[in-house]
Design an enzyme around this catalytic site. Structure first.
Site, PDB file in Angstrom:
ATOM      1  N   ARG A   1      45.967  34.370  33.825  1.00 18.91           N
ATOM      2  CA  ARG A   1      45.070  35.474  33.499  1.00 18.91           C
ATOM      3  C   ARG A   1      45.758  36.554  32.668  1.00 18.91           C
ATOM      4  NH1 ARG A   1      42.126  39.857  37.568  1.00 18.91           N
ATOM      5  NH2 ARG A   1      40.105  39.870  36.529  1.00 18.91           N
TER       6      ARG A   1
ATOM      7  N   HIS B   1      33.987  39.006  34.151  1.00 15.41           N
ATOM      8  CA  HIS B   1      33.055  40.125  34.353  1.00 15.41           C
ATOM      9  C   HIS B   1      32.142  40.353  33.154  1.00 15.41           C
ATOM     10  CE1 HIS B   1      35.583  40.421  37.741  1.00 15.41           C
ATOM     11  NE2 HIS B   1      36.320  41.434  37.412  1.00 15.41           N
TER      12      HIS B   1
ATOM     13  N   ASP C   1      33.948  38.662  43.170  1.00 15.65           N
ATOM     14  CA  ASP C   1      35.046  39.623  42.973  1.00 15.65           C
ATOM     15  C   ASP C   1      35.519  40.215  44.305  1.00 15.65           C
ATOM     16  OD1 ASP C   1      36.889  40.939  41.305  1.00 15.65           O
ATOM     17  OD2 ASP C   1      35.620  42.704  41.121  1.00 15.65           O
TER      18      ASP C   1
END
Length: 310
Positions: A145, A200, A265
């Site tokens: 990430r 997101h 999340d």
């Protein structure tokens, strides 16, 4: 720093009270609301985090906050199991938290204890060697990430250099970038040799609308088959009941449901305010926006199944 090879057998000795710390993060409820609509069999929560107590695993010196106090690693693991059971989801993706920097041991240990229904997304630095990538892949870490929103250890430039080696290991890149930044590097994302996931919803400016240049870039990458997008964390973009975010979710789910993923999340780290969301309410909001059974099946089951190799 290469910290992932050996998992800690005992509480580290380091005194974290010597580090200047921001207030601790807030914690979710012990059990989320039971969703009004239950997901299809094999559904995946594709965006989770796992933390421990302050001394269960070494925290990163540059972390923006601490884990919420009062619980240790096993307590958080039990909460995660309750979260999954209540949502009736059998698969999950643990995204390594920036609170631990590039020391992925908390995520690797979570994957070990949770079993084969879970995959991971790790954090690394720009100088990561092949041996370390091999160890991450062997521990069911399927991606690396980039977290530019919260200043993680790897930026987009470093990720571009890393991408060919990720492709060799059937790994992908996950990008947490604001939508305006995605627009700046859109062509470079499209040219990467490994798959890409945008976190997101690409973190758009909701007030600018779904036709803004930033979100248009997210939609283009999705439509062109150059990225997957997580329909996660609407609470980071707008207040509950998230009506302002619904058009963004609807467009992505309509244009390419086969490349969309849903994630809660959980446990909702790094909040800008004191409104801790409820994962059951978040799932309800998704179902209220994405009403077709075929789209739900693609987003909750088929897309994560292909991407993460369940």
């Amino acid at each position: 720093m290469d910290n992932d090879q050996d998992l800690p057998d005992a509480t580290p000795d380091r005194d974290y009270d010597t580090v200047s710390e921001l207030p601790a993060g807030l914690a979710p409820s012990d059990r989320p609301k039971v969703p009004s609509t239950l997901p299809p069999q094999g559904a995946c929560d594709a965006h989770l985090h796992l933390v421990g107590g302050k001394k269960d695993f070494p925290l990163w010196d540059n972390r923006p906050e601490d884990p919420a106090p009062g619980r240790g690693f096993q307590d958080w693991l039990d909460l995660l199991r309750m979260h999954m059971t209540t949502l009736e989801m059998s698969r999950g993706v643990i995204v390594h938290s920036v609170l631990y920097g590039d020391d992925n041991r908390v995520t690797i240990e979570a994957l070990r204890q949770l079993g084969p229904g879970f995959r991971g997304v790790g954090l690394v630095g720009p100088e990561t060697g092949d041996d370390r990538l091999d160890r991450l892949a062997a521990n069911r870490i399927r991606a690396v990430r980039v977290n530019e929103v919260f200043d993680g250890p790897l930026d987009f430039e470093g990720a571009c250099d890393l991408a060919p080696r990720l492709a060799e290991r059937s790994m992908h890149l996950e990008l947490l970038l604001h939508a305006e930044r995605i627009a700046e590097v859109k062509d470079r994302i499209a040219a990467l040799p490994c798959p890409v996931v945008l976190d997101h919803m690409g973190w758009p400016d909701v007030s600018a609308g779904p036709d803004s240049p930033g979100f248009r870039a997210v939609r283009d990458l999705l439509a062109d088959g150059k990225a997957h997008v997580k329909l996660s964390a609407p609470y980071r973009l707008a207040r509950a009941p998230y009506d302002d975010v619904a058009p963004f979710v609807a467009l992505l789910a309509e244009e390419a449901p086969e490349r969309c993923l849903w994630g809660s999340d959980w446990p909702h780290l790094l909040l800008p305010n004191d409104d801790v969301p409820d994962a059951g309410v978040l799932l309800d909001a998704f179902f209220e926006t994405v009403t077709g059974s075929e789209a739900r099946q693609k987003i909750l089951v088929e897309a994560p199944e292909r991407l993460y190799g369940f």
